[in-house]
Design an enzyme around this catalytic site. Structure first.
Site, short mmCIF file in Angstrom:
data_model
loop_
_atom_site.label_atom_id
_atom_site.label_comp_id
_atom_site.label_asym_id
_atom_site.label_seq_id
_atom_site.Cartn_x
_atom_site.Cartn_y
_atom_site.Cartn_z
N SER A 118 -64.32 83.02 123.64
CA SER A 118 -65.04 83.21 124.90
C SER A 118 -64.48 84.45 125.58
O SER A 118 -63.35 84.86 125.28
CB SER A 118 -64.82 81.98 125.81
OG SER A 118 -65.21 82.23 127.14
N TYR B 165 -58.86 75.05 129.94
CA TYR B 165 -59.88 75.69 129.10
C TYR B 165 -59.41 77.07 128.68
O TYR B 165 -59.46 77.43 127.49
CB TYR B 165 -61.21 75.77 129.85
CG TYR B 165 -62.23 76.60 129.10
CD1 TYR B 165 -62.80 76.14 127.92
CD2 TYR B 165 -62.61 77.86 129.57
CE1 TYR B 165 -63.72 76.90 127.22
CE2 TYR B 165 -63.53 78.63 128.87
CZ TYR B 165 -64.08 78.14 127.71
OH TYR B 165 -64.98 78.92 127.01
#
Length: 278
Positions: free
Chosen positions: A133, A146
């Protein structure tokens, strides 16, 4: 006999589903893997093989790899896509949830990669594609665990790229920006549940609003899963794939800005994007 075999985790929706279909169209024998196989009937109808796989269950991972080997004797492309976003203030997230986040996003990826490497090494070829990401390059508010998981995926990928290159195995990182999938809504629910009341409520509700919006059709700051699928196929079919592909609206500019702006200025930019007071 020369048709390559690809395994895609998290294949039941979003990026995984789009990637499985795109690889199938590109001529690969594709196995889409997920815990909920009932959600992959459309993939099966399109000619994609579907297989049950829970990346946090070692027996499940081993059984899936063994089944593919029994059928085809090879895995040429591994797409580690399974993952979710656990959002909430570090102070308030239970360590059991932190462990679950790392189990799915990092350790599950690592275990499946461990089992796949010997298969590729024996053939002296293969591509391991890890879906990271832009959040593996910088952070957003209330996303500590995360981002920890995605930063770890980046580091792990960089390390194994070095050690596997002598065996003809390429390691690729895909870094999507905001993608219109159910991921945003799940992350929004997490942050509301964990930090929607108490000292972090203002931040949590602002972040949840932005995450929710990314899941809705028509949200202009989120790209479609297809842009990630296209990058995966490009990496899987290139003679010499790039080590990183940043894809989706804003991904490349944000990564560039995170490198050149002072930390506090970049922090302010990110907070403003999420509607969080600077």
């Amino acid at each position: 006999m020369d048709t390559k075999v690809a395994l895609v985790t998290g294949g039941s929706s979003g990026i995984g589903e789009a990637t499985a279909l795109r690889l199938h169209s590109a001529g690969f024998i594709v196995y889409a893997a997920a815990r909920r196989t009932e959600r992959m009937t459309a993939l099966a109808a399109a000619g994609v093989h579907t297989i049950a796989l829970d990346v946090t269950d070692d027996a499940s991972v081993t059984d899936a790899v063994d089944a593919i080997l029994a059928a085809h004797g090879r895995i040429d492309v591994l797409v580690n896509n399974a993952g979710y976003g656990s959002y909430g203030a570090l102070e308030e997230v239970p360590l059991t949830e932190a462990q679950a986040q790392l189990d799915v996003n990092l350790l599950g990826l690592a275990r499946l990669t461990q089992l796949t490497i010997p298969i590729m090494r024996a053939r002296r070829s293969g591509v391991i594609i890890n879906i990271s990401s832009v959040g593996g390059r910088f952070a957003t508010p209330l996303g500590a665990w995360y981002h920890a998981s995605k930063h770890a995926v980046e580091g792990l990928s960089d390390a194994i790229r070095l050690e596997l290159k002598p065996f003809g195995i390429d390691v690729v990182i895909i870094e999507p920006g905001s993608i219109q999938t159910e991921w945003g809504a799940i992350a929004a629910d997490k942050v509301r549940t964990t930090s929607g009341h108490g000292p972090y409520a203002g931040q949590a509700n602002a972040v949840a609003k932005t995450l929710d919006a990314s899941s809705r059709p028509g949200y202009r700051m989120a790209s479609q899963p297809e842009v990630v699928a296209q990058a995966v196929v490009k990496a899987a079919t290139a003679r010499r794939p790039r080590t990183r592909y940043a894809v989706g609206i804003g991904a490349k500019p944000l990564i560039r800005l995170s490198r050149v702006l002072p930390d506090r200025l970049f922090d302010a930019l990110i907070k403003r994007g999420f509607g969080v007071p600077a």
